[in-house]
Scaffold this active site. Sequence first.
Site, short mmCIF file in Angstrom:
data_model
loop_
_atom_site.label_atom_id
_atom_site.label_comp_id
_atom_site.label_asym_id
_atom_site.label_seq_id
_atom_site.Cartn_x
_atom_site.Cartn_y
_atom_site.Cartn_z
N ARG A 95 0.83 -1.21 0.00
CA ARG A 95 0.00 0.00 0.00
C ARG A 95 0.87 1.27 0.00
NH1 ARG A 95 0.26 3.89 2.96
NH2 ARG A 95 0.08 2.70 4.89
N PHE A 134 9.19 10.79 -2.64
CA PHE A 134 8.90 12.10 -2.04
C PHE A 134 9.87 12.31 -0.90
CE2 PHE A 134 6.48 14.64 1.07
CZ PHE A 134 5.82 15.57 0.28
N HIS A 141 16.25 15.63 10.65
CA HIS A 141 15.00 16.41 10.72
C HIS A 141 13.84 15.55 10.24
CE1 HIS A 141 17.59 19.87 11.37
NE2 HIS A 141 18.32 19.40 10.38
N GLY A 142 13.06 15.03 11.19
CA GLY A 142 11.92 14.18 10.84
C GLY A 142 10.61 14.88 11.12
N THR A 169 10.59 6.21 0.86
CA THR A 169 9.93 5.05 0.23
C THR A 169 10.04 5.16 -1.30
OG1 THR A 169 8.38 4.96 2.07
CG2 THR A 169 7.70 3.82 0.05
N LEU A 343 -3.23 -16.26 18.49
CA LEU A 343 -2.54 -17.30 17.70
C LEU A 343 -1.42 -17.98 18.48
CD1 LEU A 343 -4.09 -15.87 15.32
CD2 LEU A 343 -2.15 -16.49 13.90
N GLU A 368 4.38 9.68 8.05
CA GLU A 368 3.25 10.59 7.78
C GLU A 368 2.75 11.26 9.06
OE1 GLU A 368 1.99 11.11 4.79
OE2 GLU A 368 2.91 9.52 3.61
N THR A 370 3.99 11.19 13.30
CA THR A 370 3.87 10.21 14.38
C THR A 370 2.58 10.48 15.15
OG1 THR A 370 4.99 11.64 15.96
CG2 THR A 370 6.41 10.18 14.66
#
Length: 389
Positions: A95, A134, A141-142, A169, A343, A368, A370
């Site tokens: 995705r 992008f 710097h995040g 990405t 599980l 995108e 936090t």
Amino acid sequence: MSPASPFDLLDLGALLDEEERQVQAVVRRLVADRVRPHVAEWYEQGHVPVRELAREFGALGLLGMHLTGYGCAGSSAVAYGLACLELEAGDSGVRSLVSVQGSLAMYAIWRYGSEEQKRRWLPPMAAGEAIGCFGLTEPDHGSDPASMATRARRDGGDWVLHGGKMWITNAPVADVAVIWARTDEGVRGFAVPMETPGVSVREIRRKMSLRASATGEISLDEVRLPADALLPDAAGLKAPLSCLTEARHGIVWGALGAARDCLETTLAYATSRTQFGRPLAGFQLTQAKLADMAVEWQKGLLLALHLGRLADAGKLRPEQVSVGKLNNVREALAIARQCRTILGANGVSGEYPVMRHANNLESVLTYEGTSEIHQLVIGQRLTGLSAFA
Ligand SMILES: Cc1cc2nc3c(=O)[nH]c(=O)nc-3n(C[C@H](O)[C@H](O)[C@H](O)COP(=O)(O)OP(=O)(O)OC[C@H]3O[C@@H](n4cnc5c(N)ncnc54)[C@H](O)[C@@H]3O)c2cc1C
């Protein structure tokens, strides 16, 4: 919502129109045929055939599907959201490929590019023949992109870029990067062909999350670009932030896909595995877990649908997207972790998708914006006070 899902307790599927249902069904089939049979291996190997998948997704109109013109499908925001949900039921990395291509790279060019840039890049990107990435985040710097160190300076008629972008990405396979850089006129965006001298990419390995996604670090060493590489209409940080709002809307839906796959896997497991002489699903504690998770999943879907309808009406505000991203990713991750407990040991095995989804959602929680950043966005809206600076 998903036609066959027992977790659609509230019959939310009835709120979709025919076209939306069709898009969902087509993407679901695509994921069943092209993603599910291979994704565990891609994840284990840390390699995904991005170009092959992009061409197939492009042929179905999934790349930039909510954009109009230039070969884009022009679908509704809700249809795009449902496509993200079904893709992420396969894998968050798959995705992410579609989100970054359509909502970040293509949207930036579509919204802020010149006519020439749109004609050059959007049709091949919509067809999956050109891959975009992008570049906003940097090594230092995040969450605070306003402090970015990457610079662009004018040199005669050219621009010269210097700096670096991290955690990007699609970068290792990209043909074009939308790069955000500080200039004397504030933050500006550039469409940078990846073959430009001075651009180099190092693939980021050893990720324990989003392994079926190509992630890279981009170095920009005195990269000389013609004047027409500048995205003319993107001025200031609000331009890249508006692209993030686009992509976050897809994530609001996508995270629910990963959660649904965990829930459906877990329900099947709990009804077939027997302990103490009865199926796990027959224990009250298991049913309490399933009921709580189903309620959260349905609430998340209602939220996604509401935000999607607002987007289609042109009324969606960034802090509303923050509500959706914060809630739906947080709840999807909680669902994935809870499913894993049901599980037992098999929950940690790659034979089942649950741990893969849980690990992936750790990245989705971080990229995108936090969770903390979305809390701050919502907090600012509530109080009128910015806690960022
Ligand atoms: C797999 C993956 C793919 C990605 N793809 C892309 C991409 O394509 N393009 C791109 O540009 N970026 C991408 N990113 C980067 C992502 O957007 C950043 O990781 C994210 O914005 C957070 O930045 P950071 O990692 O530098 O964390 P930091 O900003 O260093 O934050 C670390 C922690 O501190 C918290 N924090 C920071 N500031 C505050 C504050 N003011 N108040 C309270 N808490 C705070 C954060 O919430 C977080 O918990 C990707 C990341 C991953 C993991």
